[in-house]
Design a protein around this motif. Structure first.
Motif, PDB file in Angstrom:
ATOM      1  N   GLY A   1      35.847  89.179  -1.687  1.00 52.30           N
ATOM      2  CA  GLY A   1      36.555  87.903  -1.933  1.00 52.30           C
ATOM      3  C   GLY A   1      35.968  86.678  -1.326  1.00 52.30           C
ATOM      4  O   GLY A   1      36.485  85.542  -1.868  1.00 52.30           O
ATOM      5  N   LEU A   2      34.898  86.836  -0.583  1.00 54.59           N
ATOM      6  CA  LEU A   2      34.194  85.692  -0.004  1.00 54.59           C
ATOM      7  C   LEU A   2      32.646  85.854  -0.401  1.00 54.59           C
ATOM      8  O   LEU A   2      31.574  85.646   0.607  1.00 54.59           O
ATOM      9  CB  LEU A   2      34.250  85.626   1.466  1.00 54.59           C
ATOM     10  N   ASP A   3      32.392  86.197  -1.372  1.00 58.23           N
ATOM     11  CA  ASP A   3      30.983  86.519  -1.693  1.00 58.23           C
ATOM     12  C   ASP A   3      30.372  85.051  -1.911  1.00 58.23           C
ATOM     13  O   ASP A   3      30.891  84.263  -2.279  1.00 58.23           O
ATOM     14  CB  ASP A   3      30.734  87.378  -3.128  1.00 58.23           C
ATOM     15  N   GLY A   4      29.096  85.121  -1.473  1.00 56.08           N
ATOM     16  CA  GLY A   4      28.320  83.915  -1.487  1.00 56.08           C
ATOM     17  C   GLY A   4      27.892  83.341  -0.083  1.00 56.08           C
ATOM     18  O   GLY A   4      27.247  82.255   0.215  1.00 56.08           O
ATOM     19  N   ALA A   5      28.991  83.828   0.993  1.00 51.33           N
ATOM     20  CA  ALA A   5      28.815  83.355   2.322  1.00 51.33           C
ATOM     21  C   ALA A   5      28.455  84.605   3.198  1.00 51.33           C
ATOM     22  O   ALA A   5      29.597  85.575   2.903  1.00 51.33           O
ATOM     23  CB  ALA A   5      29.770  82.626   3.060  1.00 51.33           C
ATOM     24  N   ASP A   6      27.457  84.869   3.723  1.00 52.11           N
ATOM     25  CA  ASP A   6      27.428  86.027   4.863  1.00 52.11           C
ATOM     26  C   ASP A   6      28.121  85.874   6.256  1.00 52.11           C
ATOM     27  O   ASP A   6      27.291  85.592   7.146  1.00 52.11           O
ATOM     28  CB  ASP A   6      25.992  86.302   5.001  1.00 52.11           C
ATOM     29  N   LEU A   7      29.407  85.936   6.254  1.00 47.05           N
ATOM     30  CA  LEU A   7      30.024  85.547   7.320  1.00 47.05           C
ATOM     31  C   LEU A   7      30.110  86.763   8.251  1.00 47.05           C
ATOM     32  O   LEU A   7      30.386  87.880   7.594  1.00 47.05           O
ATOM     33  CB  LEU A   7      31.476  85.111   7.030  1.00 47.05           C
ATOM     34  N   PRO A   8      29.982  86.525   9.800  1.00 46.37           N
ATOM     35  CA  PRO A   8      30.197  87.757  10.394  1.00 46.37           C
ATOM     36  C   PRO A   8      31.372  88.363  10.455  1.00 46.37           C
ATOM     37  O   PRO A   8      32.506  87.942  10.146  1.00 46.37           O
ATOM     38  CB  PRO A   8      29.679  87.176  11.867  1.00 46.37           C
ATOM     39  N   GLU A   9      31.439  89.793  10.970  1.00 45.77           N
ATOM     40  CA  GLU A   9      32.877  90.516  10.998  1.00 45.77           C
ATOM     41  C   GLU A   9      33.553  89.787  12.010  1.00 45.77           C
ATOM     42  O   GLU A   9      32.924  89.223  13.138  1.00 45.77           O
ATOM     43  CB  GLU A   9      32.499  92.095  11.433  1.00 45.77           C
ATOM     44  N   PRO A  10      34.918  89.645  11.810  1.00 43.33           N
ATOM     45  CA  PRO A  10      35.811  89.109  12.988  1.00 43.33           C
ATOM     46  C   PRO A  10      35.689  89.749  14.427  1.00 43.33           C
ATOM     47  O   PRO A  10      35.833  90.804  14.252  1.00 43.33           O
ATOM     48  CB  PRO A  10      36.986  88.710  12.184  1.00 43.33           C
ATOM     49  N   ARG A  11      35.536  88.932  15.246  1.00 45.30           N
ATOM     50  CA  ARG A  11      35.901  89.451  16.728  1.00 45.30           C
ATOM     51  C   ARG A  11      37.162  89.809  17.012  1.00 45.30           C
ATOM     52  O   ARG A  11      37.455  90.735  17.578  1.00 45.30           O
ATOM     53  CB  ARG A  11      35.082  88.579  17.682  1.00 45.30           C
ATOM     54  N   LEU A  12      37.992  88.828  16.733  1.00 40.45           N
ATOM     55  CA  LEU A  12      39.631  88.919  17.089  1.00 40.45           C
ATOM     56  C   LEU A  12      40.323  89.813  15.858  1.00 40.45           C
ATOM     57  O   LEU A  12      40.046  89.653  14.908  1.00 40.45           O
ATOM     58  CB  LEU A  12      40.046  87.721  17.204  1.00 40.45           C
ATOM     59  N   PRO A  13      41.255  90.413  16.742  1.00 38.75           N
ATOM     60  CA  PRO A  13      41.914  91.208  15.781  1.00 38.75           C
ATOM     61  C   PRO A  13      43.152  90.660  15.067  1.00 38.75           C
ATOM     62  O   PRO A  13      43.468  89.483  15.476  1.00 38.75           O
ATOM     63  CB  PRO A  13      42.632  92.318  16.719  1.00 38.75           C
ATOM     64  N   LEU A  14      43.872  91.317  14.219  1.00 34.01           N
ATOM     65  CA  LEU A  14      45.125  90.671  13.303  1.00 34.01           C
ATOM     66  C   LEU A  14      46.087  90.816  14.451  1.00 34.01           C
ATOM     67  O   LEU A  14      46.221  91.412  15.388  1.00 34.01           O
ATOM     68  CB  LEU A  14      45.316  91.798  12.407  1.00 34.01           C
ATOM     69  N   ASP A  15      47.081  89.609  14.316  1.00 37.32           N
ATOM     70  CA  ASP A  15      48.156  89.524  15.048  1.00 37.32           C
ATOM     71  C   ASP A  15      49.109  90.797  14.416  1.00 37.32           C
ATOM     72  O   ASP A  15      49.096  91.039  13.447  1.00 37.32           O
ATOM     73  CB  ASP A  15      48.872  88.411  14.785  1.00 37.32           C
ATOM     74  N   PRO A  16      49.601  91.675  15.675  1.00 38.76           N
ATOM     75  CA  PRO A  16      50.301  92.759  14.982  1.00 38.76           C
ATOM     76  C   PRO A  16      51.790  92.613  14.408  1.00 38.76           C
ATOM     77  O   PRO A  16      52.248  93.515  13.422  1.00 38.76           O
ATOM     78  CB  PRO A  16      50.567  93.690  16.353  1.00 38.76           C
ATOM     79  N   ARG A  17      52.099  91.555  14.436  1.00 41.84           N
ATOM     80  CA  ARG A  17      53.384  91.013  13.500  1.00 41.84           C
ATOM     81  C   ARG A  17      53.262  91.079  12.042  1.00 41.84           C
ATOM     82  O   ARG A  17      52.189  90.862  11.490  1.00 41.84           O
ATOM     83  CB  ARG A  17      53.884  89.669  13.765  1.00 41.84           C
ATOM     84  N   HIS A  18      54.167  91.813  11.269  1.00 41.50           N
ATOM     85  CA  HIS A  18      54.031  91.572   9.837  1.00 41.50           C
ATOM     86  C   HIS A  18      54.133  90.304   9.387  1.00 41.50           C
ATOM     87  O   HIS A  18      54.955  89.462   9.843  1.00 41.50           O
ATOM     88  CB  HIS A  18      54.998  92.454   9.287  1.00 41.50           C
ATOM     89  N   GLY A  19      53.553  89.557   8.358  1.00 43.69           N
ATOM     90  CA  GLY A  19      53.500  88.327   7.958  1.00 43.69           C
ATOM     91  C   GLY A  19      54.916  87.773   7.294  1.00 43.69           C
ATOM     92  O   GLY A  19      55.268  86.931   7.906  1.00 43.69           O
ATOM     93  N   VAL A  20      55.686  88.774   6.782  1.00 42.15           N
ATOM     94  CA  VAL A  20      57.080  88.486   6.445  1.00 42.15           C
ATOM     95  C   VAL A  20      57.935  87.922   7.614  1.00 42.15           C
ATOM     96  O   VAL A  20      58.889  87.250   7.805  1.00 42.15           O
ATOM     97  CB  VAL A  20      57.540  89.571   5.330  1.00 42.15           C
TER      98      VAL A  20
END
Ligand code: BDR
Ligand code: CA
Length: 310
Positions: free
Chosen positions: A86-105
């Motif tokens: 989905g982000l091919d073209g940039a070699d971004l590092p793996e994220p350090r911070l986790p996802l917020d546990p709340r569901h987006g909805v």
């Protein structure tokens, strides 16, 4: 300060939309980023949003994962444009911070219930599943939304089928809920985004910033432009999703018309078409400000100045 929730499926053009919003920190209060399945599956869109917030140094903005499939239809993705990540073209590092546990909805619902009514703008740049799900689950939030400014649809053309644009096509039933909500909608569809073409000269300007953000933005769009250059024979690729954020920041760059927009959900042939009554040939009430034109030079100047701040 304008309070917004960005609901997205990054995707290179969603990525640039996020960077534009991050770069306008003095004007946009990003309450949260919710992610949805679209360009790539949900596990990637949420991770990509986290990568981008870290690229921009905006770890203060929460990222939530939302729905992993559309209401009724099987998920359709677009790796043929965005690459496997989905982000091919940039070699971004793996994220350090986790996802917020709340569901987006849940986040969308809780935020709208917690903020003053009429102060939060929803900014969807992917399929409308999360937004519609929030409205179905908690309809009391609908009158509290200030407005919805979204990328999707088109009057004159489609990009998945001859008449359907990707975001609406992926979850047309969700789109029907949103366009039937009665909430003020501004629709930035293919008519306008196909006039916001990013070319080699823009990428050179961004690389010349000499920053990780400038390099990443140029790399992402170099990859993303290949498909459009080959498919449509145009010199640049449409920067669909950043038009949403640019509209919030500089509405004077855009023009359009109030129209009725109804979503096709019955015919397989025309599934996901935004049927736009531009000439008011029906008595269906206007429910959306349909944008068809942009001052592209002004748009790219705005984008460049935002990237410079990151
Ligand atoms: C829309 O579809 C996606 O591929 C892009 O991210 C954009 O939101 C354009 O049709
Ligand atoms: Ca998108």
């Amino acid at each position: 300060m304008r309070k917004i929730i960005i609901d997205c499926d990054p995707g290179q053009d969603d990525a640039i939309a996020l960077l534009l919003a991050f770069g306008a920190a003095d004007r946009l209060d990003i309450l949260g980023i919710t992610t949805v399945a679209g360009n790539v599956p949900l596990a990637l869109t949420e991770k990509n949003a986290r990568k981008l917030r870290e690229l921009a140094g905006r770890e203060d903005v929460p990222v939530m994962a939302g729905c992993e499939r559309p209401f009724l239809r099987k998920l359709v993705t677009a790796e043929y444009i965005h690459g496997e990540t989905g982000l091919d073209g940039a070699d971004l590092p793996e994220p350090r911070l986790p996802l917020d546990p709340r569901h987006g909805v849940d986040f969308i619902i809780e935020t709208l219930l917690g903020e003053e009514p009429g102060t939060v703008t929803l900014c969807p740049t992917g399929p409308l599943t999360n937004i519609a799900m929030a409205f179905v689950r908690a309809p009391q939030i609908m009158p509290r939304v200030k407005e919805i400014v979204l990328m999707g649809g088109g009057w004159a053309e489609g990009n998945v089928t001859p008449v359907a644009e990707f975001n609406i096509y992926v979850d047309p039933h969700a789109a029907a809920v949103v366009f039937g909500s009665g909430i003020p909608i501004t629709m930035l569809g293919l008519d306008v985004t196909h006039k916001a073409l990013v070319g080699e000269a823009h990428l050179r300007q961004w690389r010349a910033l000499g920053t990780p953000v400038g390099d990443a933005a140029a790399g992402l769009l170099d990859f993303y432009s290949r498909y459009d250059r080959e498919r449509y024979g145009v010199p640049g690729a449409p920067l669909h999703d950043p038009c949403v954020i640019a509209y919030l920041l500089a509405p004077e760059l855009f023009s359009g018309r109030m129209c009725n927009v109804t979503i096709e959900t019955a015919s397989e042939l025309t599934m996901g078409q935004t049927v736009i009554d531009w000439w008011r040939v029906t008595d269906r009430p206007a429910n959306a400000h349909v944008i068809t034109d942009i001052d592209a030079d002004g748009f790219f100047a705005l984008l460049l100045s935002a990237l410079k701040t990151l």
